[in-house]
Scaffold this motif. Structure first.
Motif, short mmCIF file in Angstrom:
data_model
loop_
_atom_site.label_atom_id
_atom_site.label_comp_id
_atom_site.label_asym_id
_atom_site.label_seq_id
_atom_site.Cartn_x
_atom_site.Cartn_y
_atom_site.Cartn_z
N GLU A 103 3.00 12.68 -5.47
CA GLU A 103 2.20 14.38 -6.63
C GLU A 103 1.15 14.18 -6.29
OE1 GLU A 103 4.57 11.78 -8.07
OE2 GLU A 103 6.12 12.68 -9.05
N LYS A 104 -0.02 13.22 -6.78
CA LYS A 104 -1.69 13.23 -7.29
C LYS A 104 -1.90 13.64 -6.00
CE LYS A 104 -1.45 10.18 -11.40
NZ LYS A 104 -2.11 9.42 -12.01
N HIS A 105 -1.83 13.14 -4.38
CA HIS A 105 -2.47 13.31 -3.53
C HIS A 105 -1.41 14.02 -2.61
CE1 HIS A 105 -4.09 9.78 -4.53
NE2 HIS A 105 -3.18 8.73 -5.31
N PRO A 106 -1.29 15.01 -2.80
CA PRO A 106 -0.23 16.12 -1.91
C PRO A 106 -1.11 16.10 -0.29
CG PRO A 106 -1.59 17.10 -3.27
CD PRO A 106 -1.81 15.76 -3.75
N ASP A 107 -2.44 16.20 -0.40
CA ASP A 107 -2.68 16.12 1.31
C ASP A 107 -2.16 14.90 1.85
OD1 ASP A 107 -4.10 18.14 0.51
OD2 ASP A 107 -6.06 16.73 0.66
N GLU A 108 -1.41 13.92 1.39
CA GLU A 108 -1.21 12.72 2.46
C GLU A 108 0.55 13.49 2.61
OE1 GLU A 108 -2.77 9.91 3.16
OE2 GLU A 108 -3.94 10.13 1.99
N TYR A 109 1.33 14.35 1.83
CA TYR A 109 2.70 14.21 2.53
C TYR A 109 3.25 16.14 2.98
CZ TYR A 109 2.95 15.74 -2.16
OH TYR A 109 3.49 16.38 -3.73
N LYS A 110 1.81 17.15 2.72
CA LYS A 110 2.18 18.18 2.83
C LYS A 110 2.50 18.82 4.08
CE LYS A 110 1.79 20.48 -1.50
NZ LYS A 110 3.15 20.96 -2.37
N ALA A 111 2.13 17.57 4.87
CA ALA A 111 2.12 18.80 6.03
C ALA A 111 3.21 18.11 6.52
CB ALA A 111 0.86 17.98 7.10
N LYS A 168 0.98 -1.05 0.21
CA LYS A 168 0.22 0.12 -0.12
C LYS A 168 0.65 1.05 -0.09
CE LYS A 168 -3.77 2.02 2.75
NZ LYS A 168 -4.60 2.55 3.66
N PHE A 169 2.16 1.43 0.32
CA PHE A 169 2.44 2.39 0.95
C PHE A 169 3.56 2.55 -0.44
CE2 PHE A 169 6.78 4.39 1.93
CZ PHE A 169 6.67 5.87 2.29
N LEU A 170 4.32 1.49 -0.64
CA LEU A 170 4.62 1.81 -2.06
C LEU A 170 4.32 1.82 -3.34
CD1 LEU A 170 7.47 -1.51 -2.09
CD2 LEU A 170 7.45 1.18 -1.19
N THR A 171 2.69 1.91 -3.42
CA THR A 171 1.94 2.13 -4.46
C THR A 171 1.43 3.74 -4.74
OG1 THR A 171 0.78 -0.24 -4.17
CG2 THR A 171 -0.82 2.02 -5.75
N PHE A 172 1.59 4.11 -3.55
CA PHE A 172 1.07 5.61 -3.03
C PHE A 172 2.52 6.25 -3.36
CE2 PHE A 172 2.83 8.55 0.43
CZ PHE A 172 1.62 9.63 -0.19
N CYS A 173 3.92 5.77 -3.19
CA CYS A 173 5.07 6.25 -2.97
C CYS A 173 4.90 6.52 -5.01
CB CYS A 173 6.06 6.03 -3.08
SG CYS A 173 6.53 6.18 -1.77
N MET A 174 4.77 5.66 -5.69
CA MET A 174 4.78 5.85 -7.35
C MET A 174 4.02 6.66 -7.69
SD MET A 174 6.60 3.71 -9.08
CE MET A 174 6.19 3.56 -10.54
N LYS A 184 7.67 6.89 10.61
CA LYS A 184 6.76 6.35 11.63
C LYS A 184 5.43 6.71 11.51
CE LYS A 184 11.25 6.98 14.46
NZ LYS A 184 11.72 8.06 15.66
N THR A 185 4.75 7.95 10.51
CA THR A 185 3.43 8.56 10.52
C THR A 185 2.52 7.70 9.52
OG1 THR A 185 3.99 10.02 8.63
CG2 THR A 185 4.66 10.78 11.72
N GLN A 186 3.15 6.79 8.95
CA GLN A 186 2.71 6.51 8.03
C GLN A 186 1.93 4.87 8.26
OE1 GLN A 186 1.25 7.24 4.89
NE2 GLN A 186 2.53 9.09 5.96
N LYS A 187 1.84 4.48 9.47
CA LYS A 187 1.60 2.67 10.19
C LYS A 187 2.21 1.63 9.66
CE LYS A 187 -3.10 4.49 10.68
NZ LYS A 187 -4.76 3.93 11.00
N LEU A 188 3.91 1.84 9.77
CA LEU A 188 4.61 0.95 8.78
C LEU A 188 5.40 0.52 10.59
CD1 LEU A 188 6.43 2.67 5.93
CD2 LEU A 188 4.64 1.03 5.57
N THR A 189 5.57 -0.83 10.43
CA THR A 189 5.66 -1.68 11.30
C THR A 189 7.67 -0.95 10.75
OG1 THR A 189 6.91 -3.86 10.26
CG2 THR A 189 4.71 -3.64 11.26
N PRO A 190 8.16 -1.47 12.67
CA PRO A 190 10.10 -0.72 12.95
C PRO A 190 10.40 -1.34 11.47
CG PRO A 190 9.33 -0.91 14.39
CD PRO A 190 7.64 -1.60 13.66
#
Length: 626
Positions: A305-313, A296-302, A324-330
């Motif tokens: 740019e289309k989802h600025p609300d996910e990283y602008k802050a 799910k995270f790698l799909t978002f990274c690809m 650490k904010t992306q609900k990924l395990t260590p």
């Protein structure tokens, strides 16, 4: 030859590093008269590759040479009254803090020399290690340095209609003393290669031959099997250099291998990182929940740019904090940060980390299951490939006028560089007896990132090459370590070497199992990084003198390609950068003008009809002479 040189050129290029060679090839392809010169006896400058005895002779050259600027009257007489000379240094000061250590068994005999050596100069490499052998070495001649690379020119190329697959990835088989190249080479995916390598055989499981110890005399004797790079880099499969190799048709001079594994060093052990979709779902290291999280995270990274609300802050924080904010395990955070984005906790912000992750994912699948390629016979092959687009003059002694001069940074004297502040790269080259992560196949090519232990220290990049890359003898591995310098190379890199390897000791028993690979030979040195130096930092350079920097500390070659294209556009504005050579069938000679008009038109139309097919291939052998 010097007496026959023209007295005027459009461009003179001094140095044969990668950016200089690209610029010289681009200017030549654009119709400029180019003179390409280098005072060294080998191609590449700090981008060069050497055999084992060649690297020892190169080290001795740095120890013995003094900084002498030729102030004799011979060239001063060529300077006119209204001209001012810029003296170039004959001493290359880009390499410092050189230390060499030999751990292999010291059974060297005086008569042992490198197999196939054309000449032998007695040269000693002195180390702080008292156990190191002092031995004879030779500096390869110019003809010899080209003999390995020139064999690729004989390989027939298979035409392709798709530029995406125009670059050749060749699987080279080695039998005894002979390298055998397939008549028609084709791209093999990493999965196919792994399948063919990992299939168990009855003989392999039934017979377990005792592993022989590699001695120092074996390394010397098989020294021509080694191609040791001064700078350690890989090619991103969708990077600028790959695109340039395909566009310019220079790729026909080189062959490449896929990097087969991405590794991570965590909690004191080396493990493989799943990066493609297939690797993720086949991984036994990740739970099903982790696999879904990672995909799910790698799909978002690809398409971040289309989802600025996910990283602008989170733009102002580090990429490590963002993960650490992306609900990924260590476990996943570590893999993404160090093995996919290939950065550290403090080196990159959120945007840089997302860009690096996207670039990694974007390069997956073009030529295999990892994003990287490595040139057979080493990184030093790449400058030579571009040098084959034109002739190179080894010496001259006459006055030559040129509109433009491009000079490699290392040629400038201390007076010219007195205000320049350089960074440094810490480098280490190791010869080991086995891989850092043992598998069924002994032909793995791996990249590993070891994070810095303390705040402010840099991550260390480790690239491990097997014998199928034509960079080391069979039964050994060539390991490159690189990081941005904070101290000397040995101080920066030796802690990582100690984590991954154990020095060979003659007190080991034959049946003793060593957990880590044995270290047979080690070289440490610092290399100057001039990639971020502004031209204005150099003293009193005329407007028509341009500076080419040496290698940077990055993994890819994009900086060299960008630099070459920028300088090319200053010399040849509005010209196409490094276009492909013309199709021989489209070239009209003077004799063709005697033909009838109708016949001539027929020939041209027929040649044009073949152009699309030919332009998609990697080139014809006849073009090598151009």
């Amino acid at each position: 030859m010097a007496d026959n040189l023209p007295s005027e050129f459009d461009v003179i290029v001094i140095g044969t590093g990668l950016p200089e060679s690209i610029i010289a090839a681009a200017c030549s392809r654009s119709g400029q008269r180019v003179l390409h010169v280098d005072s060294r006896s080998y191609y590449g400058g700090n981008w060069a590759s050497f055999s084992f005895s060649g690297i020892l002779s190169w080290l001795k050259e740095y120890q013995e040479n003094s900084d002498i600027v030729n102030e004799g009257p011979a060239w001063q007489e060529q300077i006119l009254e209204n001209e001012e000379a810029i003296a170039l240094s004959r001493k290359d000061k880009t390499i410092q803090h050189v230390e060499v250590f030999c751990y292999a068994s010291q059974d060297l005999h005086e008569e042992v020399e490198e197999a196939g050596a054309l000449q032998k100069n007695h040269a000693s490499v002195i180390s702080e290690n008292p156990t190191e052998a002092v031995h004879s070495a030779y500096l390869p001649s110019e003809d010899e340095s080209l003999c390995i690379a020139s064999c690729e020119m004989l390989t027939e190329q298979t035409p392709s209609s798709d530029l995406e697959t125009a670059l050749e990835i060749s699987n080279v088989k080695v039998t005894g003393e002979t390298e055998k190249h397939d008549d028609k080479t084709c791209m093999k995916s990493a999965s196919e290669e792994e399948t063919s390598k990992n299939v168990p055989t009855t003989e392999g499981t039934a017979l377990q031959p005792k592993k022989t110890r590699i001695t120092y005399s074996q390394i010397i004797k098989e020294g021509r099997r080694f191609n040791i790079d001064l700078v350690s880099k890989l090619l991103y499969s969708r990077g600028l250099l790959i695109d340039l190799l395909i566009k310019s048709n220079v790729s026909r001079y080189a062959e490449f291998k896929n990097i087969t594994r991405i590794l991570a060093f965590r909690e004191g052990r080396v493990e493989q990182v799943p990066c493609s979709r297939a690797d993720v779902f086949n991984s036994k290291q990740l739970t099903m929940v982790e696999k879904r999280m990672l995909m799910k995270f790698l799909t978002f990274c690809m398409e971040y740019e289309k989802h600025p609300d996910e990283y602008k802050a989170y733009e102002e924080i580090t990429f490590s904090e963002y993960l650490k904010t992306q609900k990924l395990t260590p476990n996943l955070q570590y893999f993404v940060l160090h093995s996919i984005a290939m950065t550290s906790e403090t080196a990159s912000n959120t945007i840089d980390g997302l860009k690096a992750t996207k670039n990694f994912l974007h390069c997956l699948g073009r030529y295999g299951n990892t994003p990287f390629l490595f040139p057979l016979y080493g990184q030093g092959e790449l400058p030579q490939c571009f040098c084959r687009c034109k002739a190179i003059i080894d010496q001259f002694g006459q006055r030559i006028i040129s509109k433009h001069f491009l000079v490699e940074d290392s040629y400038f004297s201390e007076n010219t560089c007195s205000h320049v502040q350089y960074r440094q790269i810490s480098r280490s080259v190791l010869i080991t007896d086995r891989s850092v992560l043992k598998t069924d196949s002994d032909q793995q090519i791996s990249i590993l990132t070891v994070p810095g232990e303390e705040p402010g220290t840099f991550a260390v990049r480790v690239i491990e090459l097997c014998s199928s890359t034509m960079t080391c003898m069979k039964g050994t591995y060539l390991v490159h370590l690189t990081c941005t310098s904070s101290k000397t190379a040995r101080e920066d890199l030796e802690p990582v070497v100690q984590k991954l390897f154990t020095p060979y000791t003659e007190t080991e028993t034959e049946n003793e199992e060593v957990e880590k690979p044995r270290l047979l030979w080690a070289l440490y040195f610092n290399m100057r990084d001039s990639s971020d130096v502004s031209r204005n930092s150099y003293n009193d350079l005329p407007s028509n003198v341009y500076v080419c920097s040496g290698p940077d500390s990055g993994l890819g070659n994009d900086n060299a390609v960008k630099q070459a294209e920028t300088l090319f556009q200053l010399i040849c504005p509005n010209e196409d950068f490094c276009p492909p050579p013309p199709n021989p069938e489209d070239i009209i000679t003077d004799g063709d003008s005697l033909q009838s008009e109708a016949s001539e038109a027929s020939v041209i139309l027929e040649a044009n009809s073949e152009t699309p097919k030919e332009s998609a291939s990697l080139g014809n052998p006849e073009e090598a002479s151009q």
